[in-house]
Design an enzyme around this catalytic site. Sequence first.
Site, PDB file in Angstrom:
ATOM      1  N   HIS A  16       0.814  -1.212   0.179  1.00  0.00           N
ATOM      2  CA  HIS A  16      -0.302  -0.140  -0.457  1.00  0.00           C
ATOM      3  C   HIS A  16       1.028   1.241  -0.061  1.00  0.00           C
ATOM      4  CE1 HIS A  16      -3.761   1.850  -0.123  1.00  0.00           C
ATOM      5  NE2 HIS A  16      -4.665   1.691   0.935  1.00  0.00           N
TER       6      HIS A  16
ATOM      7  N   ASP B  39      -1.904   2.023  -4.833  1.00  0.00           N
ATOM      8  CA  ASP B  39      -3.491   2.676  -4.178  1.00  0.00           C
ATOM      9  C   ASP B  39      -4.203   1.382  -3.935  1.00  0.00           C
ATOM     10  OD1 ASP B  39      -2.107   5.174  -3.339  1.00  0.00           O
ATOM     11  OD2 ASP B  39      -2.220   5.763  -5.365  1.00  0.00           O
TER      12      ASP B  39
END
Length: 432
Positions: free
Chosen positions: A403, A407
């Site tokens: 992450h 995204d």
Amino acid sequence: MGEFVIKMPDVGEGVAEAELVEWHVKPGDPVREDMVLAAVMTDKATVEIPSPVTGTVLWLGAEVGDTVAVKAPLVRIEISGEGETAAPVEEKPVAKVEEKPAVKTEAPAPVSKPAQPAKVEVKAPTTNGVHANGAHAAGERLEKALASPAVRLRAKESGVDLRQVTGTGPAGRITHDDLDQFIARGAQPALAPAGLQRKTAVDEIKVTGLRRRIAEKMSLSTSRIPHITYVEEVDMTALEDLRTTMNRDRKPDQPKLTILPYLMRALVRTIADQPAVNATFDDGAGIISRHHGVHIGIATQTPAGLTVPVVRHAEARGIWDCANELNRLADAARTGTATRDELTGSTITISSLGALGGIVSTPVINHPEVAIIGVNKLAVRPVWDGTQFVPRKIMNLSSSFDHRVIDGWDAAVFVQRLKTLLETPALIFVEA
């Protein structure tokens, strides 16, 4: 006679130490020149260490699981002649492997006050409850029960014969809880079902070799990578029909196709649109490397543990070529013959448990990559087509992303594109 010292060799590539994973000899064993003495592992590559001389093993400098520095003394061998001329090694060995002496069975010499053994075989009493030597059986066994003085006192005050109480403490020691439960049952011994016994043994297994490498890799990945896992179901009916046809019509020299070669080709097409997923992240230097070549790691279960052989340049391979290379690498990994180059350098990984894949999983990213695709179980499920439920072959994809780099929106777009290609497999073969 002389002494020859074998040191940990330099296995190359700047490696300063290696883990000892196996000994083939012990002190006192005769060895001959070129005989394998030990095996060490570094970064999943196992290296065997042969003896350059003939002689007898005097000393081993490490235990299995120890990390040994390059040039540290590893084995000392007694040889004919003067041996090494180098100064004696002053370092204290990490561990010394010795043979345990045989346990003598002779009775100990008598002393003024014999030590009471922890466990003594009790002779069967005569009909009057007294042994031939005049000792009372009940009193003797009560004294031999493993229990603390406080438990003995409580048992005496409660009129409980400790011979009838089953101990659950270490070495069968009777605890206060054991006594309480016995009294609560009305002072009756517990009756276990026939053939069922309590097991108190504990096996301690040292984590070494490949299993330790896997543990270190997983700890590194989960501690440094914030994972996001995205799950989507894919209708594999059309692809399964295509796979059945291609397997039926394949040539004798062509391998049987599984789902994985199609998924590999679909990954190549999807990565062309989203190159950020085919990357590695050096979080120490703060550098993301986007790779043009697609090197797909295939998580493979082997007798020794999980390994990840790498199909290099999948972008330049067709379906049959992917299948051939996949089979070759899987065989090499399972037989332990895969080379270091075949086990490193992946840019994205596929994890599949086949028929055991379950409905959903949370695959751990293969550090320093930024994505991993998890393949779950294929099953026939009822799907609503707008007018009725129809049977379709459905499979879930569970995909994890770093992450910090990917995204959530981009992860979803990537998986949806992959889903489209797998549900319409003709698109996999269309030239970009």
